[in-house]
Design a protein around this motif. Structure first.
Motif, short mmCIF file in Angstrom:
data_model
loop_
_atom_site.label_atom_id
_atom_site.label_comp_id
_atom_site.label_asym_id
_atom_site.label_seq_id
_atom_site.Cartn_x
_atom_site.Cartn_y
_atom_site.Cartn_z
N PHE A 149 29.55 85.57 66.93
CA PHE A 149 30.75 86.41 67.01
C PHE A 149 31.78 85.84 66.04
O PHE A 149 32.43 84.85 66.34
N LEU A 150 31.89 86.44 64.86
CA LEU A 150 32.79 85.93 63.83
C LEU A 150 33.35 87.09 63.00
O LEU A 150 32.65 88.09 62.77
N PRO A 151 34.57 86.94 62.48
CA PRO A 151 35.14 87.98 61.61
C PRO A 151 34.75 87.77 60.15
O PRO A 151 35.60 87.76 59.26
N ALA A 152 33.46 87.62 59.90
CA ALA A 152 32.99 87.33 58.55
C ALA A 152 32.44 88.56 57.83
O ALA A 152 32.04 88.46 56.67
N GLY A 153 32.43 89.71 58.51
CA GLY A 153 31.91 90.92 57.89
C GLY A 153 30.49 90.72 57.38
O GLY A 153 29.67 90.11 58.03
N GLU A 154 30.26 91.24 56.18
CA GLU A 154 28.95 91.06 55.54
C GLU A 154 29.03 90.00 54.43
O GLU A 154 28.15 89.94 53.57
N GLY A 155 30.08 89.19 54.45
CA GLY A 155 30.23 88.14 53.46
C GLY A 155 29.08 87.15 53.50
O GLY A 155 28.50 86.90 54.56
N LYS A 156 28.76 86.60 52.34
CA LYS A 156 27.62 85.70 52.24
C LYS A 156 28.04 84.32 51.71
O LYS A 156 29.07 84.18 51.06
N VAL A 157 27.19 83.34 52.00
CA VAL A 157 27.38 81.96 51.53
C VAL A 157 26.05 81.46 50.99
O VAL A 157 25.02 81.63 51.62
N SER A 158 26.09 80.80 49.85
CA SER A 158 24.86 80.21 49.28
C SER A 158 24.70 78.78 49.80
O SER A 158 24.71 77.81 49.05
N PHE A 159 24.56 78.67 51.12
CA PHE A 159 24.50 77.39 51.82
C PHE A 159 23.48 76.41 51.20
O PHE A 159 22.41 76.81 50.74
N ALA A 160 23.82 75.13 51.24
CA ALA A 160 22.89 74.06 50.88
C ALA A 160 23.13 72.90 51.83
O ALA A 160 24.24 72.74 52.37
N LEU A 161 22.10 72.09 52.04
CA LEU A 161 22.24 70.93 52.91
C LEU A 161 23.09 69.84 52.25
O LEU A 161 22.96 69.58 51.06
N PHE B 52 38.71 79.84 56.87
CA PHE B 52 37.37 79.62 56.30
C PHE B 52 36.58 80.93 56.31
O PHE B 52 35.97 81.32 55.32
N VAL B 53 36.57 81.59 57.47
CA VAL B 53 35.74 82.77 57.64
C VAL B 53 36.28 83.95 56.81
O VAL B 53 35.51 84.77 56.30
N THR B 54 37.59 84.03 56.65
CA THR B 54 38.17 85.08 55.81
C THR B 54 37.69 84.96 54.38
O THR B 54 37.33 85.95 53.74
N ASP B 55 37.66 83.73 53.87
CA ASP B 55 37.16 83.54 52.51
C ASP B 55 35.67 83.87 52.42
O ASP B 55 35.21 84.42 51.40
N ILE B 56 34.93 83.59 53.46
CA ILE B 56 33.52 83.98 53.48
C ILE B 56 33.40 85.50 53.45
O ILE B 56 32.57 86.06 52.71
N ARG B 57 34.21 86.18 54.24
CA ARG B 57 34.18 87.65 54.26
C ARG B 57 34.46 88.23 52.88
O ARG B 57 33.91 89.27 52.50
N HIS B 58 35.29 87.55 52.13
CA HIS B 58 35.64 88.00 50.77
C HIS B 58 34.66 87.48 49.72
O HIS B 58 34.92 87.59 48.52
N ASN B 59 33.56 86.89 50.17
CA ASN B 59 32.49 86.41 49.27
C ASN B 59 32.96 85.33 48.30
O ASN B 59 32.45 85.23 47.18
N GLN B 60 33.88 84.50 48.75
CA GLN B 60 34.32 83.37 47.93
C GLN B 60 33.21 82.35 47.74
O GLN B 60 33.23 81.58 46.79
N GLU B 61 32.23 82.33 48.64
CA GLU B 61 31.17 81.31 48.59
C GLU B 61 29.79 81.93 48.36
O GLU B 61 28.77 81.35 48.72
N ALA B 62 29.76 83.10 47.75
CA ALA B 62 28.50 83.84 47.62
C ALA B 62 27.78 83.61 46.30
O ALA B 62 26.61 83.98 46.16
N ASP B 63 28.44 83.01 45.33
CA ASP B 63 27.80 82.83 44.03
C ASP B 63 26.64 81.83 44.13
O ASP B 63 26.70 80.84 44.86
N VAL B 64 25.60 82.11 43.37
CA VAL B 64 24.41 81.26 43.35
C VAL B 64 24.25 80.65 41.96
O VAL B 64 24.35 81.35 40.95
N TYR B 65 24.02 79.34 41.93
CA TYR B 65 23.80 78.62 40.67
C TYR B 65 22.49 77.85 40.77
O TYR B 65 21.98 77.60 41.86
N THR B 66 21.99 77.45 39.62
CA THR B 66 20.71 76.72 39.58
C THR B 66 20.91 75.21 39.36
O THR B 66 19.93 74.48 39.23
#
Length: 288
Positions: A162-174, A251-265
């Motif tokens: 239950f979070l207000p993150a919408g469909e925002g994404k994060v390119s999580f890494a350990l 934190f979650v608002t920025d996730i909702r806005h896809n601040q952490e969605a970019d993927v790099y190699t």
């Protein structure tokens, strides 16, 4: 010979960097800073040069940097004046004659539209380092996959997410994989005013997290993209402290806005392997 000093060396990220460096270069080339005497003594017993110091004491910082070529500044927590603490480290490095400084920043899309004011400190620290005249390496790290249990709660497998993150994404890494990559760069690559973006190989929403947990646990795990006002009211009823609630919402608002969605190699290239994917990471983090 490149002598490397790791600040915050006994924290979660700093300990990974230090341990990885110990596998790669002689212990005599590694220096560390810690605030705890027992941990300082433990590291000294491993052959590492360990100093008792913290970001609020410039003289102790400068003394620890004597003879050091490269300093890794691991970002401070938010308990004190973080920006001033970072400046103290950079200034001490300059006075001590350090050649290079590396910094653990954050992989965020747009510094001008951030909701989380704490994240702006990272970019201001980057600016201060770049203006210092020191050669630098910036590690822009994505949100730790390790933080997912903190965001969704320990009861997520029973109650859902239950979070207000919408469909925002994060390119999580350990965290440990980012720490390993940082050590590899520090030990093997010359500091050359370079920025690394350490992210996972794919971006995931909290809906994706719910689906992965469903598949791993065999239990249906739902994701409810709540309205922020509803989330805040619900969390207040649970008794959460207001400063912590604001931090979570930012934190979650920025996730909702896809601040952490970019993927790099960059992370994959430095590690020489693909970083752990979400499902494998969740299996480990939730013991599934």
């Amino acid at each position: 010979m490149n002598r490397i000093l790791v600040t915050g060396a006994t924290g979660h990220l700093g300990s990974v960097v230090t341990q990885t460096l110990q596998k790669m270069i002689p212990a005599r080339q590694i220096g560390v800073i810690t605030r705890h005497e027992e941990k300082r003594a433990e590291l000294e017993n491993q052959g590492v040069t360990a100093h008792l110091a913290d970001y609020d004491h410039p003289f102790a910082l400068e003394k620890a940097m004597d003879g050091i070529d490269t300093v890794l500044l691991i970002s401070a927590g938010d308990e004190g004046d973080r920006m001033q603490q970072h400046k103290n480290v950079v200034d001490a490095a300059k006075r001590a004659g350090v050649k290079n400084i590396a910094y653990t920043s954050r992989a965020l899309k747009d510094r001008t539209t951030l909701s989380n004011a704490l994240m702006r400190d990272h970019f201001e620290t980057e600016d201060y380092i770049q203006e210092s005249g020191l050669t630098y390496t910036l590690f822009r790290n994505i949100l730790y996959m390790d933080a997912i249990p903190l965001f969704i709660g320990k009861q997520a497998l029973e109650r859902g997410i239950f979070l207000p993150a919408g469909e925002g994404k994060v390119s999580f890494a350990l965290r440990r994989e980012m720490g390993e990559a940082m050590a590899l760069v520090l030990a093997n690559e010359p500091s050359q005013n370079k920025t690394y973006h350490f992210t996972g190989r794919e971006a995931y929403s909290f809906g994706d997290i719910a689906q992965a947990l469903t598949e791993l646990s065999g239990k249906p795990v739902s994701y409810t993209p709540a309205e922020t006002s509803v989330f805040v009211a619900t969390m207040r009823q649970s008794g959460i402290a207001e400063p912590m609630l604001k931090k979570i919402v930012d934190f979650v608002t920025d996730i909702r806005h896809n601040q952490e969605a970019d993927v790099y190699t960059d992370l994959e290239k430095v590690l020489g392997r693909q970083p752990l994917a979400l499902k494998d990471g969740l299996k480990e983090l939730f013991g599934l």
